[in-house]
Design an enzyme around this catalytic site. Sequence first.
Site, PDB file in Angstrom:
ATOM      1  N   ARG A  75       0.824  -1.203   0.000  1.00  0.00           N
ATOM      2  CA  ARG A  75       0.000   0.000   0.000  1.00  0.00           C
ATOM      3  C   ARG A  75       0.863   1.260   0.000  1.00  0.00           C
ATOM      4  O   ARG A  75       1.900   1.319   0.665  1.00  0.00           O
ATOM      5  CB  ARG A  75      -0.929   0.021   1.212  1.00  0.00           C
ATOM      6  CG  ARG A  75      -1.857  -1.173   1.294  1.00  0.00           C
ATOM      7  CD  ARG A  75      -2.746  -1.286   0.066  1.00  0.00           C
ATOM      8  NE  ARG A  75      -3.715  -2.367   0.195  1.00  0.00           N
ATOM      9  CZ  ARG A  75      -4.559  -2.746  -0.759  1.00  0.00           C
ATOM     10  NH1 ARG A  75      -4.547  -2.123  -1.914  1.00  0.00           N
ATOM     11  NH2 ARG A  75      -5.404  -3.735  -0.554  1.00  0.00           N
ATOM     12  N   ASP A  99     -11.764  13.197  10.663  1.00  0.00           N
ATOM     13  CA  ASP A  99     -10.808  12.119  10.947  1.00  0.00           C
ATOM     14  C   ASP A  99      -9.462  12.668  11.399  1.00  0.00           C
ATOM     15  O   ASP A  99      -8.911  13.578  10.759  1.00  0.00           O
ATOM     16  CB  ASP A  99     -10.576  11.270   9.696  1.00  0.00           C
ATOM     17  CG  ASP A  99     -11.737  10.338   9.402  1.00  0.00           C
ATOM     18  OD1 ASP A  99     -12.541  10.097  10.312  1.00  0.00           O
ATOM     19  OD2 ASP A  99     -11.827   9.847   8.264  1.00  0.00           O
ATOM     20  N   GLU A 154       0.625   9.830  15.354  1.00  0.00           N
ATOM     21  CA  GLU A 154       1.787   9.766  14.463  1.00  0.00           C
ATOM     22  C   GLU A 154       2.747  10.927  14.665  1.00  0.00           C
ATOM     23  O   GLU A 154       3.971  10.752  14.633  1.00  0.00           O
ATOM     24  CB  GLU A 154       1.291   9.742  13.028  1.00  0.00           C
ATOM     25  CG  GLU A 154       2.352   9.665  11.970  1.00  0.00           C
ATOM     26  CD  GLU A 154       1.714   9.604  10.593  1.00  0.00           C
ATOM     27  OE1 GLU A 154       2.145  10.345   9.720  1.00  0.00           O
ATOM     28  OE2 GLU A 154       0.759   8.809  10.425  1.00  0.00           O
ATOM     29  N   HIS A 189      -7.142  -4.005   7.158  1.00  0.00           N
ATOM     30  CA  HIS A 189      -5.843  -4.056   6.494  1.00  0.00           C
ATOM     31  C   HIS A 189      -5.422  -5.485   6.175  1.00  0.00           C
ATOM     32  O   HIS A 189      -4.309  -5.716   5.712  1.00  0.00           O
ATOM     33  CB  HIS A 189      -4.794  -3.362   7.357  1.00  0.00           C
ATOM     34  CG  HIS A 189      -5.021  -1.887   7.480  1.00  0.00           C
ATOM     35  ND1 HIS A 189      -5.893  -1.362   8.401  1.00  0.00           N
ATOM     36  CD2 HIS A 189      -4.523  -0.832   6.789  1.00  0.00           C
ATOM     37  CE1 HIS A 189      -5.900  -0.042   8.279  1.00  0.00           C
ATOM     38  NE2 HIS A 189      -5.088   0.298   7.306  1.00  0.00           N
TER      39      HIS A 189
END
Length: 810
Positions: free
Chosen positions: A547, A637, A643, A732
């Site tokens: 991906r 979102d 992160e 995923h």
Amino acid sequence: MTEQNTDRTASEKAFPSATVLGYPRLGPNRELKKALESYWAGRSGAQDLEQTASGLRDYAADRIEELGLKESSAVPASYALYDQVLDTLVAVGAVPARFTDLRGENGSVDRDGAFVLARGDAARQPLEMTKWFDTNYHYLVPEIGPQTTFSAAPYELVAAVEQAAAQGRTVRPSIVGPVTFLALAKDDGTSASPIRPLDRLEDLLPVYAQILAQLRTAGAEWVQIEEPAVVADFAHVTEDELGTAIERATAYLAGQSARPQILLATPYGDAGDLLAPIARSGVEAVHVDLVRGDLDAGQLALFTADRAPALVAGIVNGRNIWRTELDAALTRLEGLRDAGAKVSVATSTSLIHVPHTLEGEDDLDPAVRRWLAFADEKIQEVATLARGLAEGRDAVAGELRESEEAAASRREAPGVHDPEVRARAAAQTPADTQRGDAQRRRSVQAERTFGSARLPVLPTTTIGSFPQTGEVRKARADYRAGTIDRAQYEQFLRDEIARVIELQEQLGLDVLVHGEPERNDMVQYFAENFDGFEVTHNGWVQSYGSRATRPSILWGDVSRAGEGLRGDAFTVPWISFAQSRSQRPVKGMLTGPVTILAWSFVRDDQPLGETADQVALALRDEVADLEAAGIGIIQVDEPALRELLPLRRADRTAYLDWAVDAFRRSTAGAADETQIHTHLCYSEFGEVIEGVDALDADVTSIEAARSRMEVLADVRSVGFARGLGPGVWDIHSPRVPSADEIGSLLISALDHVDADLLWANPDCGLKTRGYEETKRSLENLVAATARVRERLGATASFDSVVAGQSTTER
């Protein structure tokens, strides 16, 4: 240098004067992605996959040398097919207990077995996946228990070295270091008394020694051991414990006589006090990230002392795409050299975080293009700096002049500073980040009806996107190519949205989404509708496995495109059309300000918080327009909130302050009856739960399926009392979870979340999945939720009149 190491002779090669820590792996046209997905789908065989992988290894080495890094061992052999942590797991034989059947006769796991670890199979969930330090790359989390066995099986590493040697080339194999490997691992759950994986270090070190010996036998002169754990603070390991571990590991490996010379790399930040034991361990070269950190006088002395290691100076940013200001960088390098260090020039990190090349990006604004450097251009910058350091400034005078001219043009370009945007941001007050009382909002929202029904207990929904089929991609490509006109394209999108709405009603979902067929990416779509952004044609960056994402380029001040300061609404027409097709609520879908920054290449000439506020105000305008159109649930979102969390604990409060403020600034204008959702994926939820609570969203959905709800352990401890949707389907992986499995996860979630706050949803959006698995998985999700509602004695769903109507009847 250790006693065992004194027989190493001067005949061994010096570290190359210029290098990079890694190169993009998917291929310039995503060849590896296509080969992997073809292989997994059964359309091609193992030989086809290996042919592509081998070809990309050759391409990377040829290209790196062509761009100027020609010395022996300058090319890094970092060629993971799926993930470098997975490759390390296989190389050290750390196969989790639940996958022991994947071991072959020699105890190792072959390539197909590694793919099962990464993707799961019908009976087993894959390894958990989470973010690699503070990047958007995802790694697979090793599972280490007291009975985990380790054995050297570095077949892929050895094969890469041997392939290069057969062509007369010496490459530098790369492996995740033992301390980082264990620090990032989790307990495997097989023992009544969980262990800390780092406590298994003494068992693992001899296996690394065997791997080093095998690499030397294969012809490696240098090996790259990456220990980014030393630049981060961990919740489960103290700094002293990490220091003890890195001192032990580096000294042990440096003390082996049968090994290549060692480059010990510390990317992604400042190693601080842990740099000293590394530099004194006896390794021959140490990489330092000079983009995120610097060397004080004491640290510099580590590289000027007698028998000091080479200083591999990571001065070219491996994580962003702005050109290096070469004059300033060369000045820093000259200072290090003149102080007595043996300096090699390098990137701060692997280049897997940036696209391959600017070649072919002809649609970029020429002014913006001049400011950029992708992987190939960064290699040229490294080579230029090394040449300037070795031959003097006159040898690179033209490159220095061009670099300064590009930097000056960027500072002076229109749009980099927009007075109206800046004035609006400066006029904001603390009141602009405040909504009404959360409990009052919850009461008002509970009474709101959609059609003739309120939301049931345990509402079912999805996160946003639905599968982007070949037909969707073809229509988008046809529109770009001019094969169909705008009216035809928009009609196609309306038809696709209507189909997705009808499917969700048939499945029995309670809160619907429009499926996002108009969006090629959850950030790029916003970049295309905001001023201050550029988008690329082929700027793909690996996210995980096969991906990839295509980060946009945020170069200037941000506002919605269109007339006036507030610009034009762009999500409203599609959401409004979707809502017109159903009496059930359809969520408005926006990407939050922090995620837009995290998944873009962001300007580096002002603090991130200032840029985030500009993006937040543009989103605030979109929220207001969605509300005005009658949309009662709006999801903003923020999957990247964790992160961007700084790796050092001391820096986190300041980050969360501006990140939380930016989110709240984008949503605080919403009325009490408007339910604001947010979403986080593949994050250590517990590390940011207080920040998540401070977002003041009414409902938060999070990744939880792979960890089997482990992330919920901290929910009650902090008094989190908002709606929560822990993911019950790991999207995923291609696995279709059963209704029993989903029901078990929901029941487990009820141990941490009150029933009237719990939502049932997948982990993430469904863009990358196919429709067959999506339908089956959502059928199971709805069925499992119905069973849990029955167990709770709660309302089954929307009332039968609304649920029973067809789209055409309305």
